[in-house]
Motif scaffolding. Structure first.
Motif, PDB file in Angstrom:
ATOM      1  N   UNK A   1      38.609  38.880  38.920  1.00 54.55           N
ATOM      2  CA  UNK A   1      38.897  39.688  37.726  1.00 54.55           C
ATOM      3  C   UNK A   1      37.641  40.390  37.231  1.00 54.55           C
ATOM      4  N   UNK A   2      36.496  39.681  37.287  1.00 59.11           N
ATOM      5  CA  UNK A   2      35.231  40.292  36.875  1.00 59.11           C
ATOM      6  C   UNK A   2      34.909  41.502  37.752  1.00 59.11           C
ATOM      7  N   UNK A   3      35.032  41.336  39.065  1.00 55.23           N
ATOM      8  CA  UNK A   3      34.726  42.433  39.987  1.00 55.23           C
ATOM      9  C   UNK A   3      35.648  43.618  39.751  1.00 55.23           C
ATOM     10  N   UNK A   4      36.929  43.339  39.525  1.00 56.40           N
ATOM     11  CA  UNK A   4      37.898  44.415  39.291  1.00 56.40           C
ATOM     12  C   UNK A   4      37.598  45.167  37.995  1.00 56.40           C
TER      13      UNK A   4
ATOM     14  N   UNK B   1      46.771  33.668  41.644  1.00 57.88           N
ATOM     15  CA  UNK B   1      46.693  33.919  40.198  1.00 57.88           C
ATOM     16  C   UNK B   1      46.138  35.310  39.910  1.00 57.88           C
ATOM     17  N   UNK B   2      45.149  35.728  40.708  1.00 58.94           N
ATOM     18  CA  UNK B   2      44.597  37.071  40.519  1.00 58.94           C
ATOM     19  C   UNK B   2      45.661  38.126  40.775  1.00 58.94           C
ATOM     20  N   UNK B   3      46.422  37.970  41.839  1.00 54.56           N
ATOM     21  CA  UNK B   3      47.479  38.949  42.147  1.00 54.56           C
ATOM     22  C   UNK B   3      48.540  38.969  41.050  1.00 54.56           C
ATOM     23  N   UNK B   4      48.815  37.796  40.484  1.00 57.09           N
ATOM     24  CA  UNK B   4      49.844  37.734  39.445  1.00 57.09           C
ATOM     25  C   UNK B   4      49.464  38.539  38.202  1.00 57.09           C
ATOM     26  N   UNK B   5      48.168  38.636  37.928  1.00 52.68           N
ATOM     27  CA  UNK B   5      47.757  39.421  36.760  1.00 52.68           C
ATOM     28  C   UNK B   5      48.090  40.894  36.933  1.00 52.68           C
TER      29      UNK B   5
END
Length: 281
Positions: free
Chosen positions: A114-117, A16-20
């Motif tokens: 997502x928070x870290x990114x 899901x993270x990669x999909x964003x």
């Protein structure tokens, strides 16, 4: 914790993270968010904290990071749950062995990444723009990481609890507005000591102020503490308040999520979908 559900959840969260980052709308949204904050900080670079020669722009960076953690933790978790409840994703997870556990691990993983990114996207340019940030080197970054971890623990469970109460994705605005109001009184773009004392008291009830304070203590030199309440970083109260919010969230979220899962059925998903179609029509 079931190891199969844990592995499935971690894999789901990573996907899901990669999909964003493969969805153009999501990428543009992230870039606009970062550009707005960096642009604001750029125009504040020549201003100084009242009574000091320290850059107001540099002093604002930690508050922006703390506000981002709270905003993403509360509205992000709530938004995920509301959308997945409405489109039937939660119902499918409920029907799968250990599906709800894997779902929650996956969402927590995706939100944490997502928070870290988001933090890195704001912090790295600011480290080049403001040389006064992170004066203690590695210790500053370790301190910042500790504040980030406890900040996510203090906000994401609360966000999940709020999301379990939302009737639809459109009701997330009812969560977003109070979070924005919280930001207005939490000393993000100006010292909280400039506000009336009763407003300072209200701000100190919520995690956004304490996350900003904790991140300022990690990233700013000791000379910047003069504009804080009591001219202190107050590490123990910071830890105590954030832990208290984490405990509240971890106590409420499982109860509310189990209640929400019990109420999920094919008929309820179909009913929400029918209402959505009527609004569109």
């Amino acid at each position: 914790m079931n190891p199969v559900a844990l592995r499935a959840g971690l894999a789901r969260g990573w996907i899901e993270f990669k999909q964003t980052w493969t969805n153009l709308d999501d990428v543009i949204g992230q870039l606009v968010f970062v550009a707005l904050f960096l642009g604001t900080l750029f125009f504040m670079r020549n201003a100084t904290l009242p009574g000091t020669s320290f850059s107001l722009g540099a002093a604002t960076v930690p508050g922006v990071l703390g506000a981002g953690v709270v905003f993403n933790g509360l509205t992000g978790a709530a938004g995920y749950l509301a959308v997945d409840r409405e489109d039937g994703t939660l119902l499918r997870a409920k029907a799968t062995p250990n599906g709800m556990l894997g779902y929650l691990v996956g969402k927590t993983t995706a939100l944490s990444l997502a928070q870290l990114t988001s933090m890195a996207a704001v912090l790295i340019p600011c480290l080049f723009a403001f040389s006064a940030l992170a004066p203690d080197g590695v210790w500053s970054y370790l301190h910042l990481l500790g504040v980030l971890l406890i900040g996510m623990a203090a906000t994401m469970p609360i966000g999940a609890a709020l999301g379990s109460l939302a009737n639809s994705a459109r009701s997330i605005g009812l969560i977003t507005l109070p979070v924005m109001a919280m930001g207005a009184i939490s000393g993000i773009f100006y010292p909280v000591t400039a506000l009336p004392e009763w407003v300072q008291g209200v701000a100190q009830v919520f995690p956004m102020y304490w996350l900003g304070l904790g991140m300022r203590s990690a990233l700013l030199p000791d000379s910047a503490v003069v504009v804080e309440i009591g001219q202190s970083w107050r590490p123990l109260p910071t830890l105590a308040v954030l832990v208290a919010w984490a405990v509240i969230g971890l106590a409420l979220a499982p109860v509310l999520l189990r209640r929400m899962a019990r109420r999920e059925a094919g008929s309820s998903v179909a009913e929400r979908r029918q209402k959505a179609m009527q609004r569109v029509g």
